[in-house]
Design an enzyme around this catalytic site. Structure first.
Site, PDB file in Angstrom:
ATOM      1  N   ARG A  27       0.812  -1.303   0.032  1.00 54.01           N
ATOM      2  CA  ARG A  27       0.018   0.223   0.101  1.00 54.01           C
ATOM      3  C   ARG A  27       0.875   1.249  -0.063  1.00 54.01           C
ATOM      4  NH1 ARG A  27      -5.350  -1.853   1.278  1.00 54.01           N
ATOM      5  NH2 ARG A  27      -6.136   0.047   0.552  1.00 54.01           N
ATOM      6  N   ARG A  31      -2.098   7.135   0.256  1.00 54.47           N
ATOM      7  CA  ARG A  31      -2.525   8.457   1.237  1.00 54.47           C
ATOM      8  C   ARG A  31      -1.363   8.728   2.211  1.00 54.47           C
ATOM      9  NH1 ARG A  31      -8.009   5.633   3.371  1.00 54.47           N
ATOM     10  NH2 ARG A  31      -6.325   3.794   2.924  1.00 54.47           N
ATOM     11  N   ARG A  40      -5.981  13.219  -5.279  1.00 51.07           N
ATOM     12  CA  ARG A  40      -7.232  12.466  -4.929  1.00 51.07           C
ATOM     13  C   ARG A  40      -8.456  13.354  -4.478  1.00 51.07           C
ATOM     14  NH1 ARG A  40     -11.121  10.256  -3.381  1.00 51.07           N
ATOM     15  NH2 ARG A  40     -11.324   8.418  -2.100  1.00 51.07           N
ATOM     16  N   ASP A  77      -7.218  -1.766  -7.540  1.00 50.71           N
ATOM     17  CA  ASP A  77      -7.529  -2.366  -6.368  1.00 50.71           C
ATOM     18  C   ASP A  77      -7.786  -3.772  -6.583  1.00 50.71           C
ATOM     19  OD1 ASP A  77      -8.395  -1.163  -3.535  1.00 50.71           O
ATOM     20  OD2 ASP A  77      -9.655  -2.991  -4.265  1.00 50.71           O
ATOM     21  N   TYR A 153     -15.650 -10.638  -0.303  1.00 50.31           N
ATOM     22  CA  TYR A 153     -16.291  -9.232  -0.761  1.00 50.31           C
ATOM     23  C   TYR A 153     -17.576  -9.587  -1.314  1.00 50.31           C
ATOM     24  CZ  TYR A 153     -12.376  -6.504   1.337  1.00 50.31           C
ATOM     25  OH  TYR A 153     -11.637  -5.854   2.385  1.00 50.31           O
TER      26      TYR A 153
HETATM   27  O1  CP3 Z   1       0.028  -1.480  -2.750  1.00 50.22           O
HETATM   28  C1  CP3 Z   1      -0.462  -0.126  -3.294  1.00 50.22           C
HETATM   29  O2  CP3 Z   1       0.349   1.015  -3.010  1.00 50.22           O
HETATM   30  C2  CP3 Z   1      -1.248  -0.354  -4.488  1.00 50.22           C
HETATM   31  C3  CP3 Z   1      -2.474  -0.212  -4.609  1.00 50.22           C
HETATM   32  C4  CP3 Z   1      -3.400  -0.959  -3.689  1.00 50.22           C
HETATM   33  C5  CP3 Z   1      -4.808  -0.372  -3.079  1.00 50.22           C
HETATM   34  N1  CP3 Z   1      -5.411  -1.549  -2.800  1.00 50.22           N
HETATM   35  C6  CP3 Z   1      -5.002   0.953  -3.263  1.00 50.22           C
HETATM   36  C7  CP3 Z   1      -6.215   1.632  -2.587  1.00 50.22           C
HETATM   37  C8  CP3 Z   1      -3.397  -2.277  -3.466  1.00 50.22           C
HETATM   38  C9  CP3 Z   1      -2.461  -3.251  -3.564  1.00 50.22           C
HETATM   39  C10 CP3 Z   1      -4.968  -2.706  -2.769  1.00 50.22           C
HETATM   40  C11 CP3 Z   1      -4.907  -4.070  -2.295  1.00 50.22           C
HETATM   41  C12 CP3 Z   1      -6.304  -4.234  -1.627  1.00 50.22           C
HETATM   42  N2  CP3 Z   1      -7.426  -3.520  -1.675  1.00 50.22           N
HETATM   43  C13 CP3 Z   1      -6.458  -5.146  -0.696  1.00 50.22           C
HETATM   44  C14 CP3 Z   1      -5.569  -6.038  -0.199  1.00 50.22           C
HETATM   45  C15 CP3 Z   1      -4.518  -5.622   0.671  1.00 50.22           C
HETATM   46  C16 CP3 Z   1      -4.736  -5.364   2.088  1.00 50.22           C
HETATM   47  O3  CP3 Z   1      -4.368  -4.192   2.433  1.00 50.22           O
HETATM   48  O4  CP3 Z   1      -4.950  -6.413   2.783  1.00 50.22           O
HETATM   49  C17 CP3 Z   1      -7.606  -5.010  -0.040  1.00 50.22           C
HETATM   50  C18 CP3 Z   1      -8.248  -5.823   1.103  1.00 50.22           C
HETATM   51  C19 CP3 Z   1      -8.189  -4.086  -0.663  1.00 50.22           C
HETATM   52  C20 CP3 Z   1      -9.718  -3.601  -0.614  1.00 50.22           C
HETATM   53  C21 CP3 Z   1      -9.860  -2.161  -0.268  1.00 50.22           C
HETATM   54  N3  CP3 Z   1      -9.690  -1.031  -0.898  1.00 50.22           N
HETATM   55  C22 CP3 Z   1     -10.225  -1.526   1.077  1.00 50.22           C
HETATM   56  C23 CP3 Z   1     -10.949  -2.536   2.536  1.00 50.22           C
HETATM   57  C24 CP3 Z   1     -10.238  -0.337   1.083  1.00 50.22           C
HETATM   58  C25 CP3 Z   1     -10.638   0.735   2.000  1.00 50.22           C
HETATM   59  C26 CP3 Z   1      -9.771   0.914   3.266  1.00 50.22           C
HETATM   60  C27 CP3 Z   1      -8.789   1.888   2.870  1.00 50.22           C
HETATM   61  O5  CP3 Z   1      -7.399   1.426   2.808  1.00 50.22           O
HETATM   62  O6  CP3 Z   1      -9.208   3.351   2.628  1.00 50.22           O
HETATM   63  C28 CP3 Z   1      -9.704   0.001  -0.278  1.00 50.22           C
HETATM   64  C29 CP3 Z   1      -9.430   1.459  -1.039  1.00 50.22           C
HETATM   65  C30 CP3 Z   1      -7.863   1.735  -1.375  1.00 50.22           C
HETATM   66  N4  CP3 Z   1      -7.515   0.807  -2.239  1.00 50.22           N
HETATM   67  C31 CP3 Z   1      -7.242   3.024  -0.982  1.00 50.22           C
HETATM   68  C32 CP3 Z   1      -6.051   2.864  -1.649  1.00 50.22           C
HETATM   69  C33 CP3 Z   1      -4.962   3.657  -1.841  1.00 50.22           C
HETATM   70  C34 CP3 Z   1      -7.931   4.195  -0.402  1.00 50.22           C
HETATM   71  C35 CP3 Z   1      -8.120   5.015  -1.427  1.00 50.22           C
HETATM   72  C36 CP3 Z   1      -8.566   6.156  -1.066  1.00 50.22           C
HETATM   73  O7  CP3 Z   1      -9.851   6.614  -0.440  1.00 50.22           O
HETATM   74  O8  CP3 Z   1      -8.044   7.159  -1.596  1.00 50.22           O
END
Ligand code: CP3
Length: 340
Positions: A27, A31, A40, A77, A153
């Site tokens: 990740r 942010r 964003r 994502d 999910y």
């Molecule tokens: O790793 C990276 O930098 C690449 C980008 C990436 C995102 N999501 C961007 C994102 C990756 C590899 C993911 C994978 C992902 N997404 C997972 C597996 C990894 C883990 O953390 O367990 C999961 C379970 C998700 C599902 C998901 N996406 C959730 C639960 C959320 C909301 C929670 C949160 O982190 O805000 C997201 C949103 C998300 N995906 C964001 C980002 C940068 C937040 C984005 C925003 O609101 O700007």
């Protein structure tokens, strides 16, 4: 294949000799960077960023440019796969993912498709752009969710503390469960192959909710599908990160993948015994980065010494939290880079 100048990550994944462990953060694109938050805020939402290749490429470069990590990961994502199969998601501000419709019955499955490699074209296009932008500086990581986590999910409809609706399904309707897992697996293989064709140098599969299952369920509902994915992706190294799956390590050792991602609950010394021929990725507690910079440096050195230099990819035990101070993230990355 393009020539990659800093190929530490690929060498570590293949089990070749390295001067020091490569370092990147799960990740890392997101942010923690003010430039991400600014961009964003100017958009309609998360999905616009994911679905606009130029912007996804730009955001993927932030950690490479600002932190000097040894790998880029494509900004996208895991939830793009359910959407490609016909189940759209929304990203609700400050709440997380939500599926307005979920899948519950075999009739619901009739309305889904196995998506092909073209389905998530915005991400494969973003990979092509990023590959050009990186110009061989560091390897590019492509990724997808593991079948069980995507299943969770799609059935649950969003995040959950227990995923009890999804877990209930495994007990109540084995046929439905296996059919949905098969469809997700095949869609994921098509997607990952398209990412590799677009230029991904390594693939990571995220099983974020592995720790929700019993050992027996993990054997039946996770391992065979992960196995199918690992066997299908032969062109590049594969990492499987099954968060919380400390009960399934022996099964994971049987997977045809080069690297196993491990969280901070796991003990590196024991892991080395269980995975003698695999590279390990991890496993600093992401919360450790809230400590002082000097403590972060000490903890990182400690992590490096327990894993040893060879067959280790330095990372956190899960994704970096969005409000982590950048100075601590830098201290983590720099400490690994100075360890050679
Ligand atoms: O790793 C990276 O930098 C690449 C980008 C990436 C995102 N999501 C961007 C994102 C990756 C590899 C993911 C994978 C992902 N997404 C997972 C597996 C990894 C883990 O953390 O367990 C999961 C379970 C998700 C599902 C998901 N996406 C959730 C639960 C959320 C909301 C929670 C949160 O982190 O805000 C997201 C949103 C998300 N995906 C964001 C980002 C940068 C937040 C984005 C925003 O609101 O700007």
């Amino acid at each position: 294949m393009t020539n990659i100048k800093n190929d530490l990550l690929l060498r570590a994944a293949r089990g070749e000799k390295v001067e020091r462990a490569p370092v990147w953060l799960m990740r890392q694109a997101g942010r923690i960077f003010p430039q991400y938050r600014k961009l964003r805020a100017s958009l309609s939402g998360f999905k616009e960023l994911v679905e606009t290749p130029e912007l996804a490429c730009e955001v993927s470069m932030h950690p490479v440019d600002e932190l000097g990590v040894d790998a880029a990961i494509i900004f996208s994502d895991i939830l793009v796969i359910p959407e490609a199969m016909g189940l759209a998601y929304e990203m609700v501000e400050k709440k997380g993912p939500n599926f307005p419709k979920t899948v519950q019955t075999s009739k619901d499955l009739d309305n889904l498709i196995v998506s092909d490699g073209e389905a998530v074209h915005y991400t494969t296009d973003a990979i092509k752009l990023l590959k050009k932008e990186l110009n061989g500086k560091v390897p590019l990581i492509g990724f997808a969710g593991a079948p069980w986590t995507i299943f969770a999910y799609m059935v649950e409809g969003g995040g959950s503390k227990t995923f009890s609706k999804a877990r209930r399904k495994l007990y109540q309707d084995r046929e439905f469960s296996m059919r949905l897992l098969d469809m997700i697996t095949d869609s994921t293989i098509n997607y990952l192959k398209a990412q590799v064709a677009a230029g991904a140098d390594l693939i990571q599969v995220f099983d974020s909710w592995a720790g929700m299952l019993t050992p027996v369920q993990y054997k039946h509902y996770a391992i065979p599908y992960l196995d199918k994915i690992c066997n299908a992706i032969n062109e590049v190294p594969v990492t499987v990160f099954s968060k919380g799956a400390y009960f399934a390590l022996e099964d994971m050792n049987g997977l045809n993948c080069q690297t196993i991602g491990v969280d901070w609950n796991m003990n590196p010394k024991e892991l080395r015994k269980i995975f003698p021929d695999k590279t390990l990725q991890g496993n600093l507690d992401p919360c450790q980065l809230y400590a002082s910079v000097s403590e972060v440096k000490e903890a990182t050195k400690e992590m490096l010494s327990v894993f040893g230099t060879q067959r280790h990819i330095a990372n956190l035990g899960h994704g970096v939290y969005p409000d982590t101070p950048l100075d601590s993230v830098r201290a983590f990355v720099d400490t690994v880079k100075e360890s050679a």
